[in-house]
Design a protein around this motif. Structure first.
Motif, short mmCIF file in Angstrom:
data_model
loop_
_atom_site.label_atom_id
_atom_site.label_comp_id
_atom_site.label_asym_id
_atom_site.label_seq_id
_atom_site.Cartn_x
_atom_site.Cartn_y
_atom_site.Cartn_z
N TRP A 44 0.83 -1.19 0.00
CA TRP A 44 0.00 0.00 0.00
C TRP A 44 0.87 1.25 0.00
N ARG A 45 0.25 2.38 -0.39
CA ARG A 45 0.90 3.67 -0.19
C ARG A 45 -0.05 4.64 0.48
N PHE A 46 0.55 5.51 1.29
CA PHE A 46 -0.15 6.59 1.98
C PHE A 46 0.54 7.91 1.65
N ASP A 47 -0.18 8.99 1.84
CA ASP A 47 0.42 10.32 1.85
C ASP A 47 1.20 10.44 3.16
N ALA A 48 2.49 10.74 3.08
CA ALA A 48 3.33 10.81 4.28
C ALA A 48 3.31 12.17 4.96
N ARG A 49 2.67 13.15 4.36
CA ARG A 49 2.65 14.48 4.96
C ARG A 49 1.78 14.48 6.21
N PRO A 50 2.18 15.23 7.24
CA PRO A 50 1.42 15.20 8.50
C PRO A 50 -0.01 15.72 8.37
N ASP A 51 -0.29 16.49 7.32
CA ASP A 51 -1.65 16.99 7.10
C ASP A 51 -2.31 16.31 5.90
N GLY A 52 -1.71 15.21 5.43
CA GLY A 52 -2.22 14.52 4.25
C GLY A 52 -3.35 13.56 4.58
N SER A 53 -3.92 12.99 3.53
CA SER A 53 -4.99 12.01 3.68
C SER A 53 -4.46 10.77 4.40
N THR A 54 -5.32 10.16 5.19
CA THR A 54 -4.95 8.91 5.86
C THR A 54 -5.49 7.68 5.13
N ALA A 55 -6.07 7.88 3.96
CA ALA A 55 -6.62 6.75 3.19
C ALA A 55 -5.51 6.04 2.42
N PRO A 56 -5.46 4.71 2.48
CA PRO A 56 -4.43 3.97 1.74
C PRO A 56 -4.85 3.70 0.30
N THR A 57 -3.86 3.54 -0.57
CA THR A 57 -4.08 3.12 -1.96
C THR A 57 -3.27 1.85 -2.19
#
Length: 352
Positions: A224-237
């Motif tokens: 999976w990948r996530f947005d790693a930014r602290p204010d990014g989405s927490t939804a996985p792809t």
């Protein structure tokens, strides 16, 4: 590791049963090219156990051949190795599972190499164990521990974003906590800035600081990948399923080969068939599979942790260094195998 199940009760695999299961998985998997290791570390100190787990690489830009490897003995502590495979240091840190590091991090008044390990000495409460690595002496110094959430600590990877160091700790149940670290004072501190979640047991992870993407392996499900930014989405792809073809469960260690501004490859350990899989960062597409076969140095099987860094590491590893934990190291304890990235790229026909 492989489990054998009878109709009445769960039992341990015999050697023959394990070999049969592995042969079936290899036969069903997509073809994989072979590479051989150019080096290996001495075995970890814990014998007759699943002990070696995860490596992290520090590259010495001034003298690449003097680069260092930090590796976990998850029953005992942390090793520091040279590229010759010899142990340069061992620190009794107890049950530390995975490890990562970042250079040029503010540490108590000066910049240095920060090493962070997932501390599972208390399986009910996850912690980050922090260390400073001295590149001259190859010695580790314990800095302290930071609370990282409720649950069993498992995977760990780090990121530097906007001057802040983050640790992503993967708990055994698939929870991922992003922890902002402050190591500027004598006592390190940290706070959980957000939480992400995968459905089942997960461990391996890596962050691409160029793109701000966190990659996590959910063992029986896929990558999976996530947005790693602290204010990014927490939804996985989902990038790839553990389908028994390209990626064979367990999906374990994760590493990144960055190329240019946004290109390169993400690699994951296909533990179920003793292979490693490469996916293109640009579009998540499948790029190929390889195994570390027996050569002058033994191969690698049932790999947990991996790490990869591109760049000059001296005459044996001029284009980069790939390291894999070896779950079956002949008649001695587990260790880590060292492979030249050039050998992998050439075997798979990957773009440099």
């Amino acid at each position: 590791m492989i489990l054998c199940v009878s109709f009445i009760t769960m039992t341990a695999c015999t050697t023959g049963e394990t070999e049969i299961l592995m042969a079936r998985r290899i036969a069903n998997a997509a073809p994989a090219v072979n590479v051989t290791a150019r080096g290996e570390t001495v075995p970890v100190g814990t014998a007759n156990a699943d002990a070696a787990d995860d490596p992290a690489i520090w590259r010495n830009a001034a003298d690449p051949a003097q680069s260092l490897i930090v590796g976990t003995d998850k029953k005992a502590g942390l090793y520091v190795y040279g590229l010759d495979g010899k142990a340069r240091d061992f620190l009794d840190a107890g049950r530390v599972n995975n490890v990562d590091l970042r250079d040029d991090v503010p540490i108590n008044g000066s910049n240095g190499i920060l090493v962070v390990a997932s501390d599972r000495n208390d399986i009910a409460n996850a912690r980050l164990a922090l260390f400073r690595l001295d590149p001259t002496t190859a010695r580790l110094t314990a800095l302290g521990k930071v609370e990282a959430g409720t649950g069993e600590a498992y995977g760990i990877c780090m990121s530097r974003q906007g001057g802040t160091t983050y640790a992503f700790i993967v708990l055994k149940d698939g929870t991922v906590n992003q922890v902002a670290l402050d190591t500027s004072a004598a006592t390190p501190a940290g706070r959980i800035v957000r939480t992400m979640k995968l459905g089942t047991q997960s461990e391996g992870c890596a962050v691409d600081d160029r793109t701000g993407i966190l990659y996590v392996a959910e063992e029986d499900v896929g990558l999976w990948r996530f947005d790693a930014r602290p204010d990014g989405s927490t939804a996985p792809t989902k990038i790839a399923a553990a389908d028994g073809r390209n990626l064979v469960a367990d999906a374990e260690g994760v590493a990144i080969a960055p190329m240019g501004e946004k290109d390169g490859y993400v690699l994951v350990s296909s533990q179920g068939d003793n292979a490693y899989v490469a996916y293109r960062i640009s579009d998540d597409s499948y790029a190929g599979r390889f195994r570390i076969a027996n050569g002058v140095i033994g191969g690698a099987e049932e790999t947990d942790g991996i790490d990869l860094m591109l760049g000059d590491f001296g005459p044996d590893y001029p284009g980069g260094l790939f390291i894999a934990q070896d779950g079956h190291n002949a008649t001695v304890a587990q260790n880590f195998k060292l492979v030249a990235w050039d050998d992998i790229a050439r075997a798979l026909g990957l773009t440099k």
